[in-house]
Design a protein around this motif. Sequence first.
Motif, short mmCIF file in Angstrom:
data_model
loop_
_atom_site.label_atom_id
_atom_site.label_comp_id
_atom_site.label_asym_id
_atom_site.label_seq_id
_atom_site.Cartn_x
_atom_site.Cartn_y
_atom_site.Cartn_z
N SER A 25 0.84 -1.19 0.00
CA SER A 25 0.00 0.00 0.00
C SER A 25 0.88 1.24 0.00
O SER A 25 1.96 1.24 0.58
N THR A 49 -4.53 9.68 -2.72
CA THR A 49 -5.20 8.39 -2.79
C THR A 49 -4.33 7.29 -2.20
O THR A 49 -3.13 7.23 -2.46
N VAL A 51 -3.28 3.62 -2.53
CA VAL A 51 -3.30 2.69 -3.66
C VAL A 51 -2.66 1.38 -3.25
O VAL A 51 -1.88 1.31 -2.30
N GLU A 69 -3.70 0.34 -8.13
CA GLU A 69 -5.16 0.39 -8.10
C GLU A 69 -5.58 1.26 -6.93
O GLU A 69 -5.18 1.02 -5.78
N GLY A 70 -6.37 2.29 -7.21
CA GLY A 70 -6.86 3.19 -6.17
C GLY A 70 -7.77 2.46 -5.20
O GLY A 70 -8.59 1.63 -5.61
N GLN A 71 -7.63 2.77 -3.91
CA GLN A 71 -8.45 2.13 -2.88
C GLN A 71 -9.34 3.14 -2.15
O GLN A 71 -10.54 2.97 -2.11
N LYS A 72 -8.70 4.16 -1.55
CA LYS A 72 -9.45 5.13 -0.75
C LYS A 72 -8.83 6.52 -0.89
O LYS A 72 -7.63 6.64 -1.09
N ARG A 73 -9.64 7.53 -0.75
CA ARG A 73 -9.14 8.90 -0.70
C ARG A 73 -8.57 9.12 0.70
O ARG A 73 -9.09 8.63 1.69
#
Length: 101
Positions: A25, A49, A51, A69-73
């Motif tokens: 991450s 972000t 990722v 791959e984006g996960q959360k802001r």
Amino acid sequence: MIIHFDLSRKKSIEAVSTAMSQAKSLFVVTQRNTEIDDPNKEDLYEVGTMVTIKQITKLPNHIVRVLVEGQKRARLIDIDEDNSKFIDATISIVEIEMEKM
């Protein structure tokens, strides 16, 4: 969303390498001015972000391509100025409420 970007700065490459050896991450955030080689907190935007690193490819001329791959802001709270290997950040996850239709 899945995207890729290229890295050439030693600190950025070290951050990705460290993340790959741990949880895969990474917090990514845009710089206000890309001309600054060693940004501090004021040189970075506040929101970025979290990722997950999917793939790393080494390219010619010491460039590393990273597929994420984006996960959360997330929001940048602070950075550790003492870490000379890479920018180590304290962040908080931004919870987004979905509007009901």
